[in-house]
Scaffold this motif. Structure first.
Motif, PDB file in Angstrom:
ATOM      1  N   GLU A  96      -7.490  -3.621  -2.599  1.00  0.00           N
ATOM      2  CA  GLU A  96      -7.384  -4.062  -1.207  1.00  0.00           C
ATOM      3  C   GLU A  96      -8.038  -5.430  -1.063  1.00  0.00           C
ATOM      4  O   GLU A  96      -9.112  -5.673  -1.618  1.00  0.00           O
ATOM      5  CB  GLU A  96      -8.082  -3.068  -0.265  1.00  0.00           C
TER       6      GLU A  96
ATOM      7  N   PRO B 259       4.000  -4.456   7.017  1.00  0.00           N
ATOM      8  CA  PRO B 259       3.403  -3.440   6.148  1.00  0.00           C
ATOM      9  C   PRO B 259       2.393  -4.054   5.186  1.00  0.00           C
ATOM     10  O   PRO B 259       2.612  -5.137   4.651  1.00  0.00           O
ATOM     11  CB  PRO B 259       4.595  -2.875   5.383  1.00  0.00           C
ATOM     12  N   SER B 260       1.293  -3.367   4.976  1.00  0.00           N
ATOM     13  CA  SER B 260       0.225  -3.796   4.059  1.00  0.00           C
ATOM     14  C   SER B 260      -0.326  -5.178   4.402  1.00  0.00           C
ATOM     15  O   SER B 260      -0.846  -5.876   3.539  1.00  0.00           O
ATOM     16  CB  SER B 260       0.711  -3.752   2.604  1.00  0.00           C
TER      17      SER B 260
ATOM     18  N   LYS C  88       5.554   2.167  -8.635  1.00  0.00           N
ATOM     19  CA  LYS C  88       6.824   2.456  -7.971  1.00  0.00           C
ATOM     20  C   LYS C  88       7.363   1.097  -7.538  1.00  0.00           C
ATOM     21  O   LYS C  88       6.608   0.260  -7.036  1.00  0.00           O
ATOM     22  CB  LYS C  88       6.613   3.318  -6.725  1.00  0.00           C
TER      23      LYS C  88
ATOM     24  N   ARG D 282       0.834  -1.198   0.000  1.00  0.00           N
ATOM     25  CA  ARG D 282       0.000   0.000   0.000  1.00  0.00           C
ATOM     26  C   ARG D 282       0.873   1.254   0.000  1.00  0.00           C
ATOM     27  O   ARG D 282       0.568   2.251  -0.633  1.00  0.00           O
ATOM     28  CB  ARG D 282      -0.872  -0.038   1.261  1.00  0.00           C
ATOM     29  N   ASP D 283       1.978   1.225   0.751  1.00  0.00           N
ATOM     30  CA  ASP D 283       2.850   2.393   0.931  1.00  0.00           C
ATOM     31  C   ASP D 283       4.289   1.910   0.847  1.00  0.00           C
ATOM     32  O   ASP D 283       4.812   1.319   1.802  1.00  0.00           O
ATOM     33  CB  ASP D 283       2.543   3.042   2.277  1.00  0.00           C
ATOM     34  N   ILE D 284       4.940   2.148  -0.277  1.00  0.00           N
ATOM     35  CA  ILE D 284       6.287   1.616  -0.492  1.00  0.00           C
ATOM     36  C   ILE D 284       7.295   2.205   0.485  1.00  0.00           C
ATOM     37  O   ILE D 284       8.196   1.505   0.949  1.00  0.00           O
ATOM     38  CB  ILE D 284       6.727   1.795  -1.966  1.00  0.00           C
ATOM     39  N   ASP D 285       7.136   3.487   0.840  1.00  0.00           N
ATOM     40  CA  ASP D 285       8.089   4.098   1.767  1.00  0.00           C
ATOM     41  C   ASP D 285       7.994   3.471   3.159  1.00  0.00           C
ATOM     42  O   ASP D 285       9.015   3.226   3.807  1.00  0.00           O
ATOM     43  CB  ASP D 285       7.883   5.610   1.834  1.00  0.00           C
ATOM     44  N   ALA D 286       6.780   3.197   3.622  1.00  0.00           N
ATOM     45  CA  ALA D 286       6.605   2.548   4.927  1.00  0.00           C
ATOM     46  C   ALA D 286       7.176   1.130   4.900  1.00  0.00           C
ATOM     47  O   ALA D 286       7.819   0.697   5.858  1.00  0.00           O
ATOM     48  CB  ALA D 286       5.128   2.523   5.320  1.00  0.00           C
TER      49      ALA D 286
ATOM     50  N   GLU E 256       4.384  -0.543  -5.456  1.00  0.00           N
ATOM     51  CA  GLU E 256       3.237   0.276  -5.073  1.00  0.00           C
ATOM     52  C   GLU E 256       2.575   0.716  -6.375  1.00  0.00           C
ATOM     53  O   GLU E 256       3.147   1.499  -7.146  1.00  0.00           O
ATOM     54  CB  GLU E 256       3.650   1.506  -4.262  1.00  0.00           C
TER      55      GLU E 256
END
Length: 146
Positions: free
Chosen positions: A77, A131-132, A52, A13-17, A69
């Protein structure tokens, strides 16, 4: 025919996280990019594929994760995978200190699904949601290195 495993790909969901979590565990980012175009559509099988990506490697250099991402088409989802579901299951890491790995995960808000178990005199291990919603397993060997 020679074959080797190159990497395991995981949509997040959030590549940076996700990068923050996995690098805090000790993985290294080998590269980041944004991919799109006809070649990406063909390779992945999605029209208008735009994502990404980041490639991460374990400290021993033997395993890599490729994180995606999706920008387009929109990410879908789904319910988090359960340990007994068919399909892609989990990412497992051997760690030298399970308590340290769990402390790192906790700083990101991730905790064991139930606790830490001991498998005979072989491993201490646990599953957590990272994550995710990715299922992550940590296993610490209880046997001295050979």
């Amino acid at each position: 025919m020679a074959i080797t495993l190159d990497n395991v790909g995981i949509a997040v969901r959030d590549i940076d996280a996700a990068i923050s979590f996995f690098t805090d565990l000790g993985l290294t980012v080998l590269g980041r990019d944004t991919v799109s175009g006809e070649w990406a559509d063909t390779a992945v099988g999605l029209d208008g594929n735009h994502a990404k990506i980041a490639l991460l490697q374990t400290p021993d250099g033997h395993a890599r994760l490729e994180l995606f991402e999706y920008i387009h088409p929109a990410a879908i989802e789904t319910e988090p995978t359960l340990p007994n579901e068919i399909g892609m299951h989990r990412v497992a890491f051997n760690v030298d200190d399970i308590d340290e790995a769990l402390a790192t995960a906790a700083r990101h808000g991730y905790h064991p699904l139930r606790g830490v178990a001991t498998y005979g005199d072989i491993y201490k291990l646990t599953y957590l949601r990272g994550p995710s919603g990715i299922l992550v397993m940590f296993a610490q060997s209880l046997r001295p290195s050979d």
